[in-house]
Design a protein around this motif. Structure first.
Motif, PDB file in Angstrom:
ATOM      1  N   VAL A   1     -32.858 -62.756 -26.157  1.00  0.00           N
ATOM      2  CA  VAL A   1     -33.562 -62.486 -24.898  1.00  0.00           C
ATOM      3  C   VAL A   1     -34.427 -61.242 -25.075  1.00  0.00           C
ATOM      4  O   VAL A   1     -34.397 -60.585 -26.124  1.00  0.00           O
ATOM      5  CB  VAL A   1     -32.571 -62.281 -23.727  1.00  0.00           C
ATOM      6  CG1 VAL A   1     -31.757 -63.545 -23.477  1.00  0.00           C
ATOM      7  CG2 VAL A   1     -31.642 -61.099 -24.002  1.00  0.00           C
ATOM      8  N   SER A   2     -35.186 -60.886 -24.046  1.00  0.00           N
ATOM      9  CA  SER A   2     -36.055 -59.718 -24.121  1.00  0.00           C
ATOM     10  C   SER A   2     -35.274 -58.425 -23.892  1.00  0.00           C
ATOM     11  O   SER A   2     -34.165 -58.441 -23.355  1.00  0.00           O
ATOM     12  CB  SER A   2     -37.163 -59.812 -23.062  1.00  0.00           C
ATOM     13  OG  SER A   2     -36.603 -59.724 -21.766  1.00  0.00           O
ATOM     14  N   ASN A   3     -35.871 -57.312 -24.307  1.00  0.00           N
ATOM     15  CA  ASN A   3     -35.263 -56.001 -24.071  1.00  0.00           C
ATOM     16  C   ASN A   3     -35.046 -55.749 -22.576  1.00  0.00           C
ATOM     17  O   ASN A   3     -34.019 -55.197 -22.176  1.00  0.00           O
ATOM     18  CB  ASN A   3     -36.144 -54.887 -24.644  1.00  0.00           C
ATOM     19  CG  ASN A   3     -36.066 -54.803 -26.160  1.00  0.00           C
ATOM     20  OD1 ASN A   3     -35.643 -55.757 -26.818  1.00  0.00           O
ATOM     21  ND2 ASN A   3     -36.461 -53.673 -26.723  1.00  0.00           N
TER      22      ASN A   3
ATOM     23  N   LEU B   1     -27.248 -55.136 -18.458  1.00  0.00           N
ATOM     24  CA  LEU B   1     -26.307 -54.043 -18.712  1.00  0.00           C
ATOM     25  C   LEU B   1     -26.219 -53.068 -17.551  1.00  0.00           C
ATOM     26  O   LEU B   1     -25.166 -52.471 -17.319  1.00  0.00           O
ATOM     27  CB  LEU B   1     -26.706 -53.284 -19.987  1.00  0.00           C
ATOM     28  CG  LEU B   1     -26.574 -54.040 -21.303  1.00  0.00           C
ATOM     29  CD1 LEU B   1     -27.092 -53.203 -22.459  1.00  0.00           C
ATOM     30  CD2 LEU B   1     -25.117 -54.436 -21.557  1.00  0.00           C
ATOM     31  N   ASN B   2     -27.321 -52.933 -16.799  1.00  0.00           N
ATOM     32  CA  ASN B   2     -27.339 -51.960 -15.708  1.00  0.00           C
ATOM     33  C   ASN B   2     -27.101 -52.579 -14.337  1.00  0.00           C
ATOM     34  O   ASN B   2     -27.260 -51.916 -13.314  1.00  0.00           O
ATOM     35  CB  ASN B   2     -28.675 -51.203 -15.702  1.00  0.00           C
ATOM     36  CG  ASN B   2     -28.796 -50.270 -16.887  1.00  0.00           C
ATOM     37  OD1 ASN B   2     -27.888 -49.500 -17.141  1.00  0.00           O
ATOM     38  ND2 ASN B   2     -29.898 -50.347 -17.613  1.00  0.00           N
TER      39      ASN B   2
ATOM     40  N   THR C   1     -27.555 -65.595 -18.008  1.00  0.00           N
ATOM     41  CA  THR C   1     -28.090 -64.655 -18.995  1.00  0.00           C
ATOM     42  C   THR C   1     -27.313 -63.346 -18.968  1.00  0.00           C
ATOM     43  O   THR C   1     -27.005 -62.766 -20.014  1.00  0.00           O
ATOM     44  CB  THR C   1     -29.585 -64.385 -18.716  1.00  0.00           C
ATOM     45  OG1 THR C   1     -30.299 -65.609 -18.803  1.00  0.00           O
ATOM     46  CG2 THR C   1     -30.148 -63.371 -19.697  1.00  0.00           C
ATOM     47  N   ARG C   2     -26.984 -62.879 -17.769  1.00  0.00           N
ATOM     48  CA  ARG C   2     -26.227 -61.626 -17.646  1.00  0.00           C
ATOM     49  C   ARG C   2     -24.882 -61.733 -18.380  1.00  0.00           C
ATOM     50  O   ARG C   2     -24.479 -60.833 -19.125  1.00  0.00           O
ATOM     51  CB  ARG C   2     -25.999 -61.299 -16.169  1.00  0.00           C
ATOM     52  CG  ARG C   2     -25.445 -59.885 -15.928  1.00  0.00           C
ATOM     53  CD  ARG C   2     -25.137 -59.664 -14.454  1.00  0.00           C
ATOM     54  NE  ARG C   2     -26.242 -59.989 -13.578  1.00  0.00           N
ATOM     55  CZ  ARG C   2     -27.260 -59.180 -13.339  1.00  0.00           C
ATOM     56  NH1 ARG C   2     -27.318 -57.998 -13.907  1.00  0.00           N
ATOM     57  NH2 ARG C   2     -28.229 -59.559 -12.530  1.00  0.00           N
ATOM     58  N   LYS C   3     -24.204 -62.864 -18.180  1.00  0.00           N
ATOM     59  CA  LYS C   3     -22.898 -63.074 -18.813  1.00  0.00           C
ATOM     60  C   LYS C   3     -23.044 -63.103 -20.338  1.00  0.00           C
ATOM     61  O   LYS C   3     -22.256 -62.477 -21.066  1.00  0.00           O
ATOM     62  CB  LYS C   3     -22.291 -64.387 -18.311  1.00  0.00           C
ATOM     63  CG  LYS C   3     -20.896 -64.696 -18.844  1.00  0.00           C
ATOM     64  CD  LYS C   3     -20.344 -65.931 -18.134  1.00  0.00           C
ATOM     65  CE  LYS C   3     -18.928 -66.239 -18.581  1.00  0.00           C
ATOM     66  NZ  LYS C   3     -18.861 -66.691 -19.980  1.00  0.00           N
TER      67      LYS C   3
END
Length: 343
Positions: free
Chosen positions: A19-21, A28-29, A38-40
């Motif tokens: 994924v992208s930066n 993460l934030n 995607t978060r998981k």
């Protein structure tokens, strides 16, 4: 000690997760901008690589500014006499203080300057969220925050002009209908309005519904646009009262313009309400100390903080927040309105 990398970077996690930066940063934030799937995935990859989720949570708490930003683009003359913003900010400020949050208020001389402040806030992470007022059709601030979901925005406007951003709005359409019906029921057949700036979304909505409702009742309707200031309230009233067929009622889009309309009528020897009825869109202390007391469409501004602040906190936490309406308007009939005098 080995000579390998001592710290896993966001770029490392992004490459490993595919994924992208920016997606990694959002995940993460705990910020909005990525799907839960995607978060998981990012959190699992980061944990496996040695970036501990609890470290990210700690970084998030440090990164919070506990500040809500507002940029106002209005003249000092108007802000000095317009009660709405002071009532709203007092209400919001009281609720924010309960969680040790502050309101950061900036003033801009024009739209470009306002946009510059917003861009700087986004780049520097200066605020946790923003409130946006006086939204225009095609507003550049709306587009800016659509492109930067990492800083959530709560838009005070109708959802039709918010570009999908979360809104808190007054029901201007119902308020308009209530005013027009009230004047129609009193017997007025020719009314006028001193409106706010045409470029604002809420003015556009009011304009449309005023035209529709007066047409429905077969009433004549004249409208002039002003900037909410006392001076333009006076100027527009003067112009309306010089018409060969003078309206029997004038509606103003804020209270300070209504008070000035009252002064103009008195100077011309026009009796309110015998010869001319006046209605203020917003109710305030000004409406009750004027002589005669002004009929007004009241809103619940001093209580808005209890509705607005929980929405801001939920947005900051990355939650999905539904658009909401303020409590409904109510028309308070006072001494400035009556049936039109018989010709």
């Amino acid at each position: 000690m080995g000579s390998g990398k001592s710290k896993v970077t966001i770029t490392d996690v992004a490459k490993a997760a595919g994924v992208s930066n920016s997606a990694v940063s959002y995940a993460l934030n705990g910020k909005p901008g990525v799907s839960e799937k995607t978060r998981k995935k990012v959190l699992e990859v980061a944990d496996a690589m040695g970036w501990k989720p609890n470290s990210a949570a700690k970084a998030l708490s440090v990164a919070r500014t506990h500040t809500i930003g507002v940029v106002l683009n209005a003249s000092s003359t108007l802000l000095g006499v317009e009660p709405y913003f002071m009532e709203l900010f007092a209400s919001v400020g009281v609720e924010l203080e309960k969680e040790d949050y502050s309101l950061l208020l900036r003033f801009a001389c024009d739209d470009d300057e306002a946009l510059r402040v917003h861009r700087n806030w986004i780049a520097a992470g200066s605020v946790d969220a923003v409130m946006i007022f006086n939204v225009e059709i095609g507003d550049r601030r709306v587009e800016l925050y659509r492109q930067h979901p990492e800083v959530p925005a709560l838009v005070f406007s109708d959802s039709s002009v918010s570009g999908g951003l979360t809104t808190i709005s007054s029901n201007d359409a119902d308020g308009t209908r209530e005013i027009v019906k009230y004047l129609h029921d009193l017997g007025h057949t020719h009314i006028a309005r001193v409106a706010g700036p045409e470029r604002f979304g809420h003015t556009y909505l009011r304009d449309r519904v005023f035209s529709e409702e007066t047409a429905k009742y077969q009433m004549r309707y004249d409208c002039l646009h002003a900037d909410y200031s006392p001076q333009e309230g006076r100027d527009c009233t003067e112009r309306l009262l010089t018409l060969s067929q003078m309206p029997t009622a004038i509606v103003y889009d804020n209270d300070v313009m209504t008070v000035e309309g009252l002064h103009v009528a008195a100077a011309r020897g026009i009796s309110v309400p015998d010869d001319l009825s006046l209605i203020s869109w917003d109710d305030s202390y000004l409406c009750t100390v004027a002589e005669p007391k002004l009929t007004a469409l009241a809103r619940h501004t001093p209580s808005l903080g209890k509705l607005v602040v929980p929405m801001l906190y939920a947005l900051i936490e990355g939650k999905s927040v539904a658009n909401k309406f303020e409590p409904g308007y109510r028309l308070i009939a006072r001494d400035s309105t009556a049936a039109p005098s018989a010709e």
